[in-house]
Design a protein around this motif. Structure first.
Motif, short mmCIF file in Angstrom:
data_model
loop_
_atom_site.label_atom_id
_atom_site.label_comp_id
_atom_site.label_asym_id
_atom_site.label_seq_id
_atom_site.Cartn_x
_atom_site.Cartn_y
_atom_site.Cartn_z
N ALA A 49 74.17 -23.48 -8.56
CA ALA A 49 73.12 -24.24 -7.89
C ALA A 49 71.86 -24.27 -8.74
CB ALA A 49 72.83 -23.63 -6.53
N ILE A 50 71.20 -25.43 -8.73
CA ILE A 50 69.93 -25.61 -9.44
C ILE A 50 68.93 -26.19 -8.46
CG2 ILE A 50 68.76 -26.78 -11.33
CD1 ILE A 50 71.50 -26.89 -12.74
N ALA A 51 67.79 -25.53 -8.33
CA ALA A 51 66.75 -25.97 -7.40
C ALA A 51 65.49 -26.32 -8.18
CB ALA A 51 66.44 -24.88 -6.38
N ARG A 52 64.95 -27.51 -7.90
CA ARG A 52 63.65 -27.90 -8.45
C ARG A 52 62.65 -27.71 -7.32
NH1 ARG A 52 63.77 -33.59 -10.93
NH2 ARG A 52 64.17 -34.12 -8.77
N VAL A 53 61.62 -26.89 -7.55
CA VAL A 53 60.72 -26.45 -6.49
C VAL A 53 59.28 -26.79 -6.84
CG1 VAL A 53 59.92 -24.47 -5.14
CG2 VAL A 53 62.28 -24.56 -5.92
N TRP A 54 58.57 -27.41 -5.87
CA TRP A 54 57.14 -27.65 -5.98
C TRP A 54 56.45 -26.86 -4.89
CZ3 TRP A 54 60.78 -31.31 -6.89
CH2 TRP A 54 60.71 -31.99 -8.11
N VAL A 55 55.36 -26.16 -5.25
CA VAL A 55 54.62 -25.33 -4.31
C VAL A 55 53.16 -25.76 -4.33
CG1 VAL A 55 53.77 -22.99 -3.96
CG2 VAL A 55 56.15 -23.34 -4.49
N LYS A 56 52.57 -25.93 -3.14
CA LYS A 56 51.14 -26.24 -3.05
C LYS A 56 50.56 -25.56 -1.81
CE LYS A 56 51.49 -30.50 -0.41
NZ LYS A 56 51.11 -31.90 -0.32
N VAL A 67 70.79 -28.95 -5.97
CA VAL A 67 72.11 -29.55 -6.17
C VAL A 67 73.07 -28.47 -6.65
CG1 VAL A 67 71.31 -31.89 -6.68
CG2 VAL A 67 71.54 -30.24 -8.53
N GLY A 68 74.35 -28.68 -6.38
CA GLY A 68 75.40 -27.80 -6.89
C GLY A 68 75.60 -26.56 -6.06
N GLY A 69 76.78 -25.97 -6.21
CA GLY A 69 77.08 -24.71 -5.55
C GLY A 69 77.21 -24.83 -4.04
N GLY A 70 77.28 -23.69 -3.38
CA GLY A 70 77.35 -23.64 -1.92
C GLY A 70 76.00 -23.26 -1.35
N LEU A 71 75.95 -23.08 -0.05
CA LEU A 71 74.68 -22.80 0.61
C LEU A 71 74.08 -21.47 0.17
CD1 LEU A 71 75.23 -24.05 4.26
CD2 LEU A 71 73.77 -25.02 2.49
N SER A 72 74.90 -20.46 -0.03
CA SER A 72 74.39 -19.15 -0.44
C SER A 72 73.77 -19.23 -1.84
CB SER A 72 75.51 -18.12 -0.41
OG SER A 72 75.06 -16.90 -0.89
#
Length: 165
Positions: free
Chosen positions: A50-57, A103-108
């Motif tokens: 899994a790859i997550a693109r994260v924006w924090v504000k 995207v990708g992988g399972g929920l865990s």
């Protein structure tokens, strides 16, 4: 050319080394926060496939993953607890809004990727949080992935059932 001096005892060596900066002190200058024109910090988190693109504000604490609320996307409470951990450890719970695509992988694996991405984005937003998150182990990418299946085996390691006759 610089002149070389030799130390004949450990105390002399200590005095020689005391004048030079240590390896960690050379880069001890405070890091600058990395923010875009909207005041957000970005980071990528990874776990398994899994790859997550994260924006924090800064905000009210809403977490949106792939256009859905975190409570809808991660229905299991354990997964929601996993993505809240960086905020709880850094004492920043309900202070940041998170927008994330994964995207990708399972929920865990996706929840682990989001946690990794949130931790990295928080350190980009507030570099002072890095030691806390590093000590908790949230900045280290978990290298464990599923082992590939081998030929002649039922799975990665499991053999076919032996038949005597």
């Amino acid at each position: 050319m610089s002149e070389q001096t030799t130390a004949t005892s450990l105390s002399e060596l200590k005095n020689l080394v005391a004048g030079t900066p240590a390896a960690g002190e050379a880069s001890a200058a405070p890091r600058e926060p990395k923010k875009d024109q909207f005041g957000r910090s970005y980071a990528t988190g990874r776990r398994k496939n899994a790859i997550a693109r994260v924006w924090v504000k800064p905000g009210k604490g809403t977490v949106e993953i792939n256009g859905k609320a975190a409570s809808k996307y991660f229905a299991r409470p354990v997964l929601r607890m996993l993505i809240a951990q960086p905020f709880l450890v850094a004492d920043r719970y309900q202070q940041f809004d998170v927008y994330c695509t994964v995207v990708g992988g399972g929920l865990s694996g996706q929840a682990g990727a989001v946690r990794h991405g949130i931790s990295r984005a928080l350190t980009n937003f507030e570099p002072g949080l890095r030691p806390i998150l590093k000590k908790a182990g949230f900045l280290t990418r978990d290298p464990r992935v599923v082992e590939r299946k081998k030929y002649g085996k039922a799975k990665a390691r499991r053999s076919f059932q032996f038949s005597k006759r």
